[in-house]
Design a protein around this motif. Structure first.
Motif, PDB file in Angstrom:
ATOM      1  N   ASP A   1      -1.831  12.646  -4.687  1.00 42.54           N
ATOM      2  CA  ASP A   1      -0.693  11.838  -5.114  1.00 42.54           C
ATOM      3  C   ASP A   1       0.562  12.089  -4.280  1.00 42.54           C
ATOM      4  O   ASP A   1       1.340  11.165  -4.015  1.00 42.54           O
ATOM      5  CB  ASP A   1      -0.386  12.097  -6.587  1.00 42.54           C
TER       6      ASP A   1
ATOM      7  N   GLU B   1       2.419   9.074  -2.430  1.00 39.15           N
ATOM      8  CA  GLU B   1       3.801   8.701  -2.729  1.00 39.15           C
ATOM      9  C   GLU B   1       4.590   8.451  -1.445  1.00 39.15           C
ATOM     10  O   GLU B   1       5.478   7.601  -1.411  1.00 39.15           O
ATOM     11  CB  GLU B   1       4.485   9.791  -3.548  1.00 39.15           C
TER      12      GLU B   1
ATOM     13  N   VAL C   1       7.271   6.396  -5.019  1.00 38.12           N
ATOM     14  CA  VAL C   1       7.109   6.911  -6.378  1.00 38.12           C
ATOM     15  C   VAL C   1       6.921   5.735  -7.337  1.00 38.12           C
ATOM     16  O   VAL C   1       7.705   4.785  -7.336  1.00 38.12           O
ATOM     17  CB  VAL C   1       8.348   7.741  -6.787  1.00 38.12           C
TER      18      VAL C   1
ATOM     19  N   ILE D   1       1.960   3.885  -6.463  1.00 36.71           N
ATOM     20  CA  ILE D   1       0.643   4.274  -5.966  1.00 36.71           C
ATOM     21  C   ILE D   1      -0.463   3.361  -6.496  1.00 36.71           C
ATOM     22  O   ILE D   1      -1.277   2.848  -5.718  1.00 36.71           O
ATOM     23  CB  ILE D   1       0.331   5.741  -6.339  1.00 36.71           C
TER      24      ILE D   1
END
Length: 261
Positions: free
Chosen positions: A58, A62, A67, A70
């Motif tokens: 993640d 990102e 942010v 995804i």
């Protein structure tokens, strides 16, 4: 002769034509794929994205999709070669700049000037004309792709020669945000390049100025000779006027400041 350069919209319209010409086909040099020289670079970027999606965590994702972006970014990137297509100006039509540009409300001549004299700098495609066909996607020029690095650096050497060629001996209205402008290595072969910024009553720079940029484009494409003189005495719909005291209006790169009054 004037030209315009601006960014895509983060917001995008869904859907499209699933039977449109394949814009990722090396042989598809159609009127809906203007900068076809960039097809190999687009494919390399997309192929790398699809590898990253299968391998990265993640934190890395990102850096690619932002942010909160995804899930959507991954879903769109996985299917991008099979995605239905529509013209870029229609794909971006829900964005603030494009809504304010109001393509459909422009006279026919102004529409033609916008289509023929504009270039969109794109994180996924590098460069686009407004009528080039594009899929739905989520990728900003500010992204950093593992294995490729910053998209600004990825695209700079690839798109700068094409931008410089497209704008040679022309007066360029540069409505790009700074993150996209950094991808253009300007060789100065244009007649002049006007970088436009909007200032508030107190002199501070407007941060959310997409609507103002779109309204300015709408005005300029209506002018048959949209050079700097077109701003003299013109009042922007949001109350901005050319501020000659704050602007730098000499040389090859002009800093044009519009101040709200």
């Amino acid at each position: 002769m004037s030209a315009f350069v601006f960014a895509p919209s983060d917001a995008k319209v869904e859907g499209g034509n699933p039977f449109a010409p394949d814009v990722f086909d090396y042989r598809a040099r159609t009127t809906f794929n203007y900068f076809h020289e960039l097809i190999p670079d687009r494919r390399s970027l997309i192929d790398r994205l699809q590898v990253v999606i299968g391998e990265a965590g993640d934190t890395e994702l990102e850096q690619v999709f932002g942010v909160g972006g995804i899930e959507r970014g991954v879903a769109l990137a996985k299917n991008i070669y099979k995605s239905p297509l529509i013209a870029a100006r229609k794909r971006y039509a829900s964005g603030v700049l494009y809504q304010s540009m109001d393509f459909e409300g422009l006279p026919t001549g102004a529409q033609r000037r916008l289509l023929e004299d504009s270039v969109i700098v794109s994180g996924l495609f590098g460069l686009l004309r407004p009528d080039d066909l594009v899929p739905n996607y989520n990728l900003s020029m500010s992204a950093c792709v593992p294995g490729l690095g910053s998209l600004v650096e990825y695209w700079k050497a690839r798109i700068s020669p094409l931008l410089n060629q497209a704008f040679r001996n022309r007066f360029v209205w540069d409505l790009l945000p700074d993150s996209y402008r950094a991808a253009w290595d300007d060789d100065g072969s244009h007649k002049a390049r006007a970088l436009v910024r909007f200032h508030n009553f107190d002199g501070s720079i407007c941060q959310d100025d997409l609507a103002y940029r779109g309204q300015l484009i709408n005005y300029l494409v209506r002018e048959t000779s949209a050079k700097l003189s077109a701003l003299s005495g013109w009042r922007h719909p949001a109350g901005f006027r050319l501020d000659e005291d704050l602007s730098e209006l000499e040389g090859k790169v002009l800093n044009v400041v519009m101040t709200r009054r």
